[in-house]
Design a protein around this motif. Structure first.
Motif, mmCIF file in Angstrom:
data_model
loop_
_atom_site.group_PDB
_atom_site.id
_atom_site.type_symbol
_atom_site.label_atom_id
_atom_site.label_comp_id
_atom_site.label_asym_id
_atom_site.label_seq_id
_atom_site.Cartn_x
_atom_site.Cartn_y
_atom_site.Cartn_z
ATOM 1 N N THR A 93 37.941 44.745 36.098
ATOM 2 C CA THR A 93 38.635 43.639 36.763
ATOM 3 C C THR A 93 39.662 44.189 37.745
ATOM 4 O O THR A 93 40.416 45.098 37.414
ATOM 5 C CB THR A 93 39.330 42.734 35.721
ATOM 6 O OG1 THR A 93 38.355 42.248 34.802
ATOM 7 C CG2 THR A 93 39.999 41.552 36.405
ATOM 8 N N GLU A 316 42.203 39.882 40.019
ATOM 9 C CA GLU A 316 41.633 39.330 38.791
ATOM 10 C C GLU A 316 40.188 38.857 38.956
ATOM 11 O O GLU A 316 39.780 37.855 38.381
ATOM 12 C CB GLU A 316 42.502 38.176 38.259
ATOM 13 C CG GLU A 316 43.917 38.564 37.907
ATOM 14 C CD GLU A 316 43.981 39.514 36.709
ATOM 15 O OE1 GLU A 316 43.093 39.437 35.854
ATOM 16 O OE2 GLU A 316 44.919 40.315 36.645
ATOM 17 N N THR A 318 36.299 40.031 38.253
ATOM 18 C CA THR A 318 35.547 40.989 37.441
ATOM 19 C C THR A 318 34.245 41.365 38.136
ATOM 20 O O THR A 318 33.477 40.488 38.539
ATOM 21 C CB THR A 318 35.244 40.403 36.052
ATOM 22 O OG1 THR A 318 36.477 40.129 35.372
ATOM 23 C CG2 THR A 318 34.427 41.377 35.221
#
Length: 528
Positions: A93, A316, A318
């Motif tokens: 991430t 943030e 992934t």
């Protein structure tokens, strides 16, 4: 007013909001259908105002495709294909923004890598492989240590001495580089160069910059070895056995490239996330200074800042990284044909480093993404990922029909209801001195003094603390044992939080023998 490079010069580009039927390809728009403030007049071919409308529309088009069933269907097929090939998937991430392919749009002077069909941001396999290959060779220059405590480093001024045996550190370093070449196919780093003016001649000359890469040092050692054999009127066949190993290793390492046994694939965003892209801004404050080719204009505060908008992957997000190894296939070939020298050499070198390369790649990938970053502007904080990741094989989830995200593997296994029945291992004498054994991250909260005493045992090679730091000395009564007893984990707890102390064992071949080490050596010391 924004105008676009299309046959009808004044035609406005329409972005479908609710349907993909008339939705243009995000990549096609971004690469081929450029937006300008105007085609004529003072603002001819400028992007200052058009970017404010154009780039959000690109992001809108990307998100409309990413959030559709088309991407989910593509992702299922992609992971299913990876499963069929036996690939490993590791999810990371982003810590902050990510910018891959910054130079792919020369018209805008700021690009981003978008999938050619569906337009979502991705990281090309070649970029992932190149970064890991660079890290693998860079480690030699940092003087890493192997499991036996030998420091692996190439000395730029090393001169072979044929009257003595080659240093063990040199042999181990060459062995490490052979492993790197087997995995990636080459030792490839070259020394950087820059143009600089020689003050004596007033001419521009190329000068080497940065560290000296392994390939340059290998060629110097190879040249020195050839010179020594020439001075003594001998050839490579007359060398001692150990120097023959050095001679042949240098020849193989500096020879032409071979095919590596690793295969990397494009890293793609995991499904079911929020919007992937966001607007970012770069603001040069001294535009006239940068644009002046003669160096007559100096940077000064009277020059107007020039904000430049561009697209980047938001924090943030992934990404799923995929890779696989041909080790199992090579091992099968060697088993069927023991006379296959190439397969035997690959197996011998990888076994010498106690790796089938999967764990090694995971380590390099974790180091590369968390410490070095990937893509553009890493010096400004872009391209870094969190070091915690989910490591899985790509399961064959009903041929790609299961649309749920693959669950993350927990950090620890559930505690067994009964311990493994202990079996005393054969006596083992370690060649590694206790002072050379690795003990990383231990603090008083993990009973550091007791672990230092445990490290004196011949069966213990390395102790390392991992995960969350917990100010507690309460540990679980049962250890976790992995890899036929060669790895053991002891969990410290504080309520729901836990940290892990991981031990690497040697002279142990089964989980039952590792259980004996726990009961007879580790547990009595911890309970004192």
């Amino acid at each position: 007013m924004t105008v676009y490079t299309c046959p009808e010069r004044r035609r406005q580009l329409t972005f479908a909001a609710n349907s993909l039927k008339d939705q243009p390809s995000p990549t096609l728009i971004f690469q081929k259908w450029q937006a300008y403030d105007a085609f004529e007049g003072e603002n001819k071919f400028e992007h200052k105002e058009s970017r404010k409308e154009y780039l959000p529309n690109i992001a809108k088009a990307v998100h409309s495709v990413y959030n559709s069933t088309f991407f989910q269907a593509w992702h299922d097929q992609y992971t299913s294909a990876q499963s069929d090939m036996g690939s490993i998937k590791i999810s990371f991430t982003t810590v902050w923004r990510l910018l891959v392919g910054y130079g792919t749009n020369p018209t805008l002077e700021s690009g981003i890598m978008l999938h050619p069909l569906y337009g979502f941001p991705y990281i090309p396999a070649s970029e992932v492989k190149g970064l890991l290959h660079h890290i693998a060779e860079m480690q030699i220059m940092e003087g890493i240590e192997d499991a036996e405590g030998n420091k692996l480093v190439l000395q730029t001024d090393y001169q072979p001495d044929l009257d003595a045996e080659p240093p063990n550190a040199l042999l181990r370093t060459l062995s490490y580089l052979k492993m790197v070449k087997i995995l990636f196919g080459s030792i490839h780093l070259v020394q950087g160069e820059m143009e600089a003016t020689n003050p004596k001649t007033d001419r521009k000359e190329k000068r080497s910059t940065g560290f000296v890469p392994p390939l340059i040092i290998l060629k110097k050692i190879q040249a020195g070895l050839k010179e020594r054999t020439k001075d003594r009127h001998i050839n490579e066949k007359s060398l001692s056995t150990s120097w023959k190993i050095v001679y042949n290793s240098l020849k193989w390492l500096t020879d032409e490239h071979t095919g590596g046994i690793l295969r990397f694939y494009d890293a793609v965003p995991a499904p079911d996330q929020n919007d992937l892209l966001q607007l970012d801004v770069l603001t040069p404050h001294y535009q006239k200074y940068y644009e002046d080719p003669n160096g007559a204009i100096y940077p000064s505060d009277d020059q107007s800042p020039n904000p430049v908008l561009f697209l980047a992957v938001r924090p943030e997000v992934t990404f799923e990284f995929f890779f696989r190894s041909k080790y199992d296939r090579i091992a099968a070939i060697q088993q069927q044909n023991p006379n296959d020298k190439e397969a035997a050499q690959i197996i011998d070198i990888l076994q010498e480093w106690n790796t089938t390369c999967i764990e090694q790649v995971k380590s390099w990938l974790n180091m590369a993404l968390s410490n070095f970053g990937i893509g553009a502007k890493t010096a400004a904080g872009y391209g870094y990922f969190k070091s915690s990741q989910a490591e899985t094989t790509v399961a064959d989830d009903q041929n790609g029909k299961n649309k749920k995200k693959a669950p993350e593997i927990p950090d620890s296994k559930p505690e067994p209801s009964q311990p493994i029945q202990a079996v005393q291992p054969q006596p083992f004498h370690s060649n590694v001195k206790p002072s050379q054994k690795s003990k990383n991250g231990l603090t008083n909260q993990y009973n550091q003094e007791k672990w230092n005493k445990i490290l004196l045992s011949d069966y213990i090679l390395k102790i390392e603390s991992k995960n969350i730091k917990v100010a507690s000395t309460e540990f679980s009564p049962y250890p976790e044992i992995f890899k036929d007893g060669s790895v053991m984990r002891v969990n410290y707890k504080n309520g729901r939080m836990q940290c892990t102390v991981e031990l690497t064992l040697q002279g142990i071949h089964t989980e039952a023998e590792a259980q004996w080490v726990w009961e007879e050596i580790i547990l009595p010391e911890l309970c004192k």
